[in-house]
Design a protein around this motif. Structure first.
Motif, PDB file in Angstrom:
ATOM      1  N   THR A 292       0.818  -1.224   0.000  1.00 53.91           N
ATOM      2  CA  THR A 292       0.000   0.000   0.000  1.00 53.91           C
ATOM      3  C   THR A 292       0.850   1.271   0.000  1.00 53.91           C
ATOM      4  OG1 THR A 292      -0.123  -0.010   2.419  1.00 53.91           O
ATOM      5  CG2 THR A 292      -1.863  -1.177   1.211  1.00 53.91           C
ATOM      6  N   PRO A 554     -12.817  -4.175  -9.315  1.00 54.75           N
ATOM      7  CA  PRO A 554     -12.302  -3.317  -8.238  1.00 54.75           C
ATOM      8  C   PRO A 554     -12.689  -1.860  -8.370  1.00 54.75           C
ATOM      9  CG  PRO A 554     -10.609  -4.768  -9.093  1.00 54.75           C
ATOM     10  CD  PRO A 554     -11.756  -4.836 -10.043  1.00 54.75           C
ATOM     11  N   GLU A 569      -4.961  -4.479  -8.989  1.00 51.54           N
ATOM     12  CA  GLU A 569      -5.876  -4.039  -7.931  1.00 51.54           C
ATOM     13  C   GLU A 569      -6.025  -5.063  -6.815  1.00 51.54           C
ATOM     14  OE1 GLU A 569      -7.269  -1.132  -7.536  1.00 51.54           O
ATOM     15  OE2 GLU A 569      -6.593  -0.247  -9.397  1.00 51.54           O
ATOM     16  N   ASN A 573      -5.256  -4.495  -2.916  1.00 49.39           N
ATOM     17  CA  ASN A 573      -6.335  -4.710  -1.947  1.00 49.39           C
ATOM     18  C   ASN A 573      -5.899  -5.654  -0.829  1.00 49.39           C
ATOM     19  OD1 ASN A 573      -9.212  -4.349  -1.204  1.00 49.39           O
ATOM     20  ND2 ASN A 573      -9.301  -6.559  -1.596  1.00 49.39           N
ATOM     21  N   GLY A 659     -10.472  -5.584   2.565  1.00 48.56           N
ATOM     22  CA  GLY A 659      -9.219  -5.183   1.955  1.00 48.56           C
ATOM     23  C   GLY A 659      -8.971  -3.694   2.034  1.00 48.56           C
ATOM     24  N   HIS A 660      -7.871  -3.246   1.450  1.00 48.13           N
ATOM     25  CA  HIS A 660      -7.477  -1.840   1.499  1.00 48.13           C
ATOM     26  C   HIS A 660      -8.324  -0.954   0.592  1.00 48.13           C
ATOM     27  CE1 HIS A 660      -4.017  -2.802   3.928  1.00 48.13           C
ATOM     28  NE2 HIS A 660      -3.559  -3.649   3.022  1.00 48.13           N
ATOM     29  N   LEU A 661      -9.029  -1.545  -0.366  1.00 51.55           N
ATOM     30  CA  LEU A 661      -9.783  -0.752  -1.332  1.00 51.55           C
ATOM     31  C   LEU A 661     -11.280  -0.737  -1.058  1.00 51.55           C
ATOM     32  CD1 LEU A 661      -7.966  -1.876  -4.608  1.00 51.55           C
ATOM     33  CD2 LEU A 661      -7.475   0.093  -3.151  1.00 51.55           C
ATOM     34  N   ILE A 664     -15.418  -4.904  -2.786  1.00 52.84           N
ATOM     35  CA  ILE A 664     -15.220  -5.129  -4.215  1.00 52.84           C
ATOM     36  C   ILE A 664     -16.214  -6.189  -4.671  1.00 52.84           C
ATOM     37  CG2 ILE A 664     -13.614  -5.878  -6.006  1.00 52.84           C
ATOM     38  CD1 ILE A 664     -11.333  -4.993  -4.231  1.00 52.84           C
TER      39      ILE A 664
END
Length: 733
Positions: A292, A554, A569, A573, A659-661, A664
């Protein structure tokens, strides 16, 4: 445009150490009869590496875990990282041969070696530093990864010093550290010599006589300091050290310039006094790369665990890197492995079975030629990443998760990521390994494939494994490798989980009959597009195999186009909980009722012990002609038929969270199996084959007898089927 072309375009944006023990009992696959699963290399005897051997008086076994220190057999040991000899972070050399294929495995330091082949692009790569105290002297030993010519290298050790009071290393190193004395070892007049320097005055200590011994075969240089010159007694002494190149004409360190040539190293840009060291010792807290960190993965990378080293050398101050060595412990021969990690994520060193040359060859690209390419990292020692779950070891041993890295990435791609830990912490625990595979672009062919099984062999000797719970997974090129190795050796694995990968040879997918697959792909993947991965899923479906394809989208933010390229992506994530659940605690069925096996001979490498001509209870598959081959054998001795296929509705939706995003969405499709129907048992087996001249059946595991009816239902030419141990061969055609 071919996949290879798309990927290429994307990326251009005397006393010997005792031999290692054999594999722990039960840690490698075994079967009651027939051919053992996987390639012969997986079961090879331990390899030896000269850099890991000892000559008296040195005796201690190496740590083989990078960034660790220990006290063993009256010696203090520091184990460095491999191929981290990148020097200071400066201005990249525009001729750096690494820049074309290591987008996501960039070195932090920018130094490049002189182009003279004697340097092998690796001449100052520190593998290990040891300290040993005798009654009248203290000895230091440096082991290098590459030592083609000792006249090219030099190193120095800083002894003692007051924290915060920096002293310059002698001989133009342009590096400082706390020190009372410096031991400098360098070439002079055709031999290696050493001198002791007073750090405060910069003058050589009068009357000092240091002895140097060079062992070119072991790539080791030892220096002994008499207690008449320096006596540590039983104190705890601060040490620091660095390795660089030597300028024989000037009698001092060779300093890098902007661009490397035959006699000059590069990567220092316009720096007026660049640090001479390529590699520094005692780096026990090097950062891991976080997925990240955005552009820092390119501008300030830590893939090779050299970020702190690169920054310190850029400042010319290596005071953060030191060890406090207790000479009281050395005198008492204390065994202290307290700073050697046992669980969690760390890097190990493999003594491999192969060395095509010392050092590295960064100008070599394997894109488009992986089947014949030797890879960039050609030496005997190879690195790999490992995650050992912080759990009690199960009675049968930990599972094994083979997590293959991506194109342009390296063995540390997943180090410390959830991709690694979620796979490792599932169930009772699974050891996760990521081999370097000889470089960023070997596609798990040739020496890249050999490295995978070399690493597996090594792990099986050092940890108790349950081979029945082995699985395979990977991202991008690692996803391709999941299909490739899964098709070659399906009876090694219980489950396969490729992410943003596919299989370029649809014919070999026939081998996945007994190996369920979960594919994760992206809807707008610029490198592995929708038509390619859906074709792979469609082929698995047409074969009636268990498979699931989850197509991720994503792009979820406002104004984000659904066709935004997103190959990376899912990596950013970094959430793999559902994939870990799929891998679960499944076990390999090494004696299934029906075996379908496809052979692609272009993927075999007999010289490396990696040949795929067997799976489950079918072995010795010989091809009649060129091209691929396939055999399908169904035993009636199990009393079951083919299980019914149950489809997952096309377009069934799901959401990946955690996740970081953010959340999804994905669309799911695929199929599973119901319970296999019971059928009358019979002493019979049915076979169909294409381009197969001969094959062997193991009756015991196929649950038939030597008198079984062998029906060759279809073959496109003459074929001979041998029943192993029966003295019987059935021919047709």
């Amino acid at each position: 445009m071919t996949l290879t072309r798309r990927l290429a375009l994307f990326l251009t944006t005397p006393l010997l150490l005792a031999a290692p023990s054999a594999a722990r009992a039960g840690s490698l696959p075994s079967v009651a009869s027939g051919h053992r699963p996987g390639p012969d290399l997986l079961y090879a005897k331990p390899a030896s590496a000269p850099q890991l051997s000892n000559r008296a008086p040195w005796r201690a076994a190496p740590i083989l875990i990078s960034g660790a220190t220990a006290y063993r057999s009256g010696e203090f040991l520091y184990q460095d990282y491999l191929y981290d000899d990148n020097g200071a972070q400066g201005t990249p050399d525009p001729t750096d041969p690494r820049s074309g294929g290591n987008t996501f495995s960039k070195q932090n330091g920018t130094y490049t070696y002189p182009t003279d082949p004697r340097y092998a692009q690796n001449a100052a790569d520190l593998v290990e530093l040891r300290v040993r105290a005798a009654r009248t002297s203290t000895s230091f030993r440096v082991t290098l990864n590459t030592l083609n010519d000792p006249s090219l290298v030099a190193f120095a050790i800083a002894i003692g010093g007051t924290p915060g009071k920096l002293r310059p290393f002698p001989l133009g190193a342009n590096v400082s550290a706390p020190a009372d004395l410096f031991v400098s070892v360098h070439p002079r007049g055709g031999e290696m010599v050493a001198e002791l320097t007073n750090a405060a005055t910069g003058r050589r200590v009068r009357g000092s006589t240091l002895r140097v011994r060079v062992d070119r075969r072991r790539r080791q240089i030892s220096v002994t300091v008499s207690h008449k010159d320096w006596n540590p007694r039983r104190r705890t002494v601060r040490l620091a050290a660095g390795v660089g190149l030597w300028n024989a004409a000037r009698g001092r360190y060779l300093l890098p310039g902007a661009i490397a040539d035959a006699t000059t190293s590069g990567g220092a840009g316009t720096a007026g006094a660049p640090a001479a060291f390529f590699n520094v010792a005692f780096r026990t807290a090097e950062p891991r790369q976080s997925v990240t960190e955005g552009t820092k993965v390119l501008t300030d990378p830590a893939w090779w665990r050299d970020r702190a080293q690169g920054a310190a050398l850029a400042k010319g101050d290596i005071s953060p890197f030191f060890a406090r060595v207790s000479f009281a412990k050395l005198a008492a021969r204390v065994r202290d492995d307290s700073r050697v990690p046992r669980t969690g994520a760390f890097d190990r060193i493999l003594p491999s079975h192969f060395e095509t040359a010392q050092g590295a060859s960064f100008a070599r690209s394997c894109l488009g030629s992986a089947a014949t390419c030797r890879g960039q990292y050609t030496g005997r020692l190879e690195p790999y990443a490992i995650y050992v779950p912080p759990k009690p070891r199960p009675a049968a041993g930990f599972g094994l998760t083979l997590l293959l890295h991506s194109l342009s990435a390296n063995y540390n791609q997943y180090l410390g990521s959830r991709n690694q830990s979620e796979f490792g912490d599932r169930g009772a625990g699974s050891i996760v390994i990521t081999p370097e595979a000889r470089g960023p672009d070997e596609f798990y062919e040739n020496y890249g494939a050999a490295d995978v099984f070399d690493v597996w062999n090594d792990v099986a000797r050092r940890y108790r494994l349950d081979p029945a719970t082995s699985v395979i997974t990977g991202y991008s090129m690692g996803g391709f490798g999941t299909f490739k190795l899964g098709a070659q050796f399906p009876d090694l694995f219980a489950r396969a989980q490729p992410t943003v990968g596919t299989e370029t040879n649809a014919d070999v997918l026939a081998s996945f009959r007994n190996l369920p697959v979960l594919m994760w792909n992206n809807v707008a993947d610029e490198l592995v597009p929708f038509p390619e991965y859906t074709a792979t899923a469609a082929k698995l479906a047409s074969l009636g195999y268990r498979n699931e394809l989850d197509i991720y989208r994503p792009c979820a933010s406002a104004g984000c186009s659904p066709i935004t390229p997103n190959h990376l992506e899912l990596a950013v994530n970094d959430e793999y909980g559902p994939a870990a659940a799929f891998l679960g605690t499944a076990k390999v069925d090494r004696s299934p009722p029906r075996v379908t096996y496809a052979v692609d001979p272009t993927r075999d490498h007999a010289n490396l012990g990696v040949v795929a001509n067997h799976a489950y209870w079918v072995s010795g598959v010989k091809l009649r002609g060129s091209g691929d081959a396939q055999i399908d054998a169904s035993s009636k001795g199990f009393g079951v038929g083919d299980p019914p296929v149950t489809s997952i509705p096309l377009g069934s939706l799901g959401t990946l969270t955690g996740g970081h995003l953010g959340p999804i969405q994905f669309a799911r499709q695929g199929q599973s199996w119901g319970a296999a129907p019971v059928t009358p048992k019979a002493d019979a087996i049915d076979i169909t084959a294409t381009n197969v001249a001969a094959a062997t059946i193991d009756p015991r595991r196929a649950r038939i007898t030597c008198n079984a009816s062998v029906q060759i239902r279809r073959s496109d030419g003459p074929i001979a089927i041998t029943l192993a141990g029966c003295g019987r061969m059935v021919r047709a055609g």
